[in-house]
Structure formats: structure tokens, C-alpha cells
Design an enzyme around this catalytic site. Sequence first.
Site, short mmCIF file in Angstrom:
data_model
loop_
_atom_site.label_atom_id
_atom_site.label_comp_id
_atom_site.label_asym_id
_atom_site.label_seq_id
_atom_site.Cartn_x
_atom_site.Cartn_y
_atom_site.Cartn_z
N ASN A 167 39.02 45.16 39.56
CA ASN A 167 37.77 44.46 39.91
C ASN A 167 36.52 45.09 39.26
O ASN A 167 35.46 44.48 39.24
CB ASN A 167 37.59 44.35 41.43
CG ASN A 167 38.53 43.36 42.09
OD1 ASN A 167 38.95 43.53 43.23
ND2 ASN A 167 38.87 42.27 41.38
N ASP B 177 41.67 36.67 49.23
CA ASP B 177 41.22 36.08 47.97
C ASP B 177 40.50 34.75 48.20
O ASP B 177 40.73 34.09 49.21
CB ASP B 177 42.43 35.88 47.04
CG ASP B 177 42.02 35.72 45.58
OD1 ASP B 177 40.85 35.98 45.24
OD2 ASP B 177 42.88 35.31 44.78
C1 IPE Z 1 42.89 40.72 44.24
O1 IPE Z 1 42.14 39.58 44.00
C2 IPE Z 1 42.02 41.84 44.68
C3 IPE Z 1 41.36 41.69 45.98
C4 IPE Z 1 41.50 40.70 46.83
C5 IPE Z 1 40.49 42.76 46.34
P1 IPE Z 1 41.62 39.17 42.55
O2 IPE Z 1 40.86 37.92 42.72
O3 IPE Z 1 40.90 40.32 41.94
O4 IPE Z 1 42.97 38.95 41.75
P2 IPE Z 1 43.27 38.10 40.44
O5 IPE Z 1 42.27 38.53 39.42
O6 IPE Z 1 43.12 36.65 40.79
O7 IPE Z 1 44.68 38.42 40.10
C1 IPE Z 2 38.36 38.13 46.79
O1 IPE Z 2 37.67 36.99 46.41
C2 IPE Z 2 37.45 39.31 47.00
C3 IPE Z 2 37.53 40.34 45.96
C4 IPE Z 2 38.36 40.38 44.97
C5 IPE Z 2 36.55 41.40 46.05
P1 IPE Z 2 37.34 36.69 44.88
O2 IPE Z 2 36.00 37.25 44.59
O3 IPE Z 2 38.44 37.13 44.02
O4 IPE Z 2 37.26 35.11 44.91
P2 IPE Z 2 37.75 34.12 43.76
O5 IPE Z 2 39.19 34.44 43.50
O6 IPE Z 2 36.89 34.38 42.58
O7 IPE Z 2 37.57 32.77 44.35
MG MG Z 3 40.12 36.23 43.31
#
Ligand code: IPE
Ligand code: IPE
Ligand code: MG
Length: 233
Positions: free
Chosen positions: A64, A16
Site C-alpha cells: 500500500n 477492502d
Molecule cells: C489489501 O487490499 C490490503 C488491505 C485491505 C489493507 P488492497 O486493496 O491493497 O489489495 P489489492 O491491491 O486489490 O490486491
Molecule cells: C481497503 O480499501 C483499505 C486499504 C487498503 C487501506 P481500498 O482503499 O483498497 O478500496 P478500493 O479497493 O480501492 O475500493
Molecule cells: Mg482495495
Amino acid sequence: MMEDLKIPRHIAIIMDGNGRWARQRGMPRIMGHYRGAEVAEDIVKYCADLGVEYLTLFAFSTENWKRPKEEVELLFELLRNYLTQKKEELIKERVRLKFIGRRDRIGKDLRRLMEELERDTAEDFRITVILAVDYGGRDDILRAVNKVMRLEFDHVDEDTFSYFLDLGEIPDPDLMIRTAGEKRISNFLLWNLAYTELYFTDVCWPDFTKEELLKAIEDYSRRKRKFGRVLDE
Ligand code: IPE
Ligand code: IPE
Ligand code: MG
């Protein structure tokens, strides 16, 4: 210190903070995803060197899809390019690739590529990398329930049920790492994380390094895993 390291057999990671990492640098979010993919590649090799047998990486969740269409498309393009370009390297590095998650909402070409990689990396390997794409823990459990019902079981125990989940016979993760400071599971492996040791770090995934991984494993090595029992004093 190093001698006391207990190497987890299976590590799961919620990668994340890609978006935040990019934002902090005034870059578009997708740049964080590009950098994140490179980091994932390094961590795979390092885990293999350490003797980790299974590494599950959360790449795209069932939630997502709610992101802007452009970001979703770029993420899948990144995955497609990555799988196309890295096939030889994965084989050379003896990395076996597996995918968990739904396949029915993914484009046919990508699906074929995923199947091809699963097949072509299955021969001789030192680590199994499980990429969670369009994966949700609840969706995984429901798909398993539906498989069980189709087979008209009237009773299943935990071991039998686990077999129908996406991880199948792969042992539960010993250590789950989440980067970027969020302390939640976000619908990752709900069933399989029942007794997993959890580790959270504020470091965003694109900044995650071997040293950070070692810190997590050191922390894990100090945990007393009890599984509900009383440990001998
Ligand atoms: C979890 O991260 C999913 C992945 C890392 C693929 P998110 O960024 O989507 O999770 P939330 O929305 O903060 O819970
Ligand atoms: C994790 O990074 C990757 C995916 C969920 C695909 P994020 O895209 O969630 O990054 P933040 O949480 O917005 O910083
Ligand atoms: Mg995230």
C-alpha cells in the site's frame, strides 16, 4: 439456525473496497477509510459479544506504500487519531490490541503510541484485536527466517518456525473474510492461512454489517474442515 453456529476462534478480515465505496458516492477515497474505521469498531464489539477470541484486521499492506503519498499520509493520520481517541474505550470494552507488520517504516510517534496501546490493553480483555499495519505475508516469513538465522538454528520445525512469525503463538485464523468482491489474498497471512476457510463477499467494507458477519459465520459453520483427512461418513 443460531444454535448451529460455530463461532470461529480466530477471524481474519481483508477490509477492502473503501475507495470504491467513496467513489460510488462521489466522495474522496479517504471518506471511505473514515467510514471503514467506524465499521471496524462495530465489528470488533460484535465479535467480542459472539465470543470470537482473535480478530485480525488488515489495515495497511507492504504494497500500500505504492499509493499516492497523500492517501498514505491520511491513512496513517487516521490510525494515529483513532488510537489516540479510542484508548479509553478499548480498555472499557476490554479489547486487547496487538499489531503485526513492520515497525521500521512507521513514524516514531505512531510507533510509541502502538506500543503504549499494546501495553495498556494487555491486562483484562475479552478479545484480542490484531491490526496488520505495514504487513506483508512474505515480509513476515522473511523476517522470521532472519530471526531464526541470527539464532543460528540449524533446523526448525513448523511449530518453532510459526513462533517467530508475527502472530507468534496466536492460533491460525479459522475464517478469512474478504469484502468488495476481490478473490485474492493480496499478501496477507500467507503462512497462517494454510488451512483457513475463505469467505468472499461483494459488499464493500464501509457497508459491512453484523448481518454480513453472521452470514459469513453461518457459511463457515456449514463447512467440513478436513485438514487433509477423510471424515467419518
Ligand atoms: C489489501 O487490499 C490490503 C488491505 C485491505 C489493507 P488492497 O486493496 O491493497 O489489495 P489489492 O491491491 O486489490 O490486491
Ligand atoms: C481497503 O480499501 C483499505 C486499504 C487498503 C487501506 P481500498 O482503499 O483498497 O478500496 P478500493 O479497493 O480501492 O475500493
Ligand atoms: Mg482495495
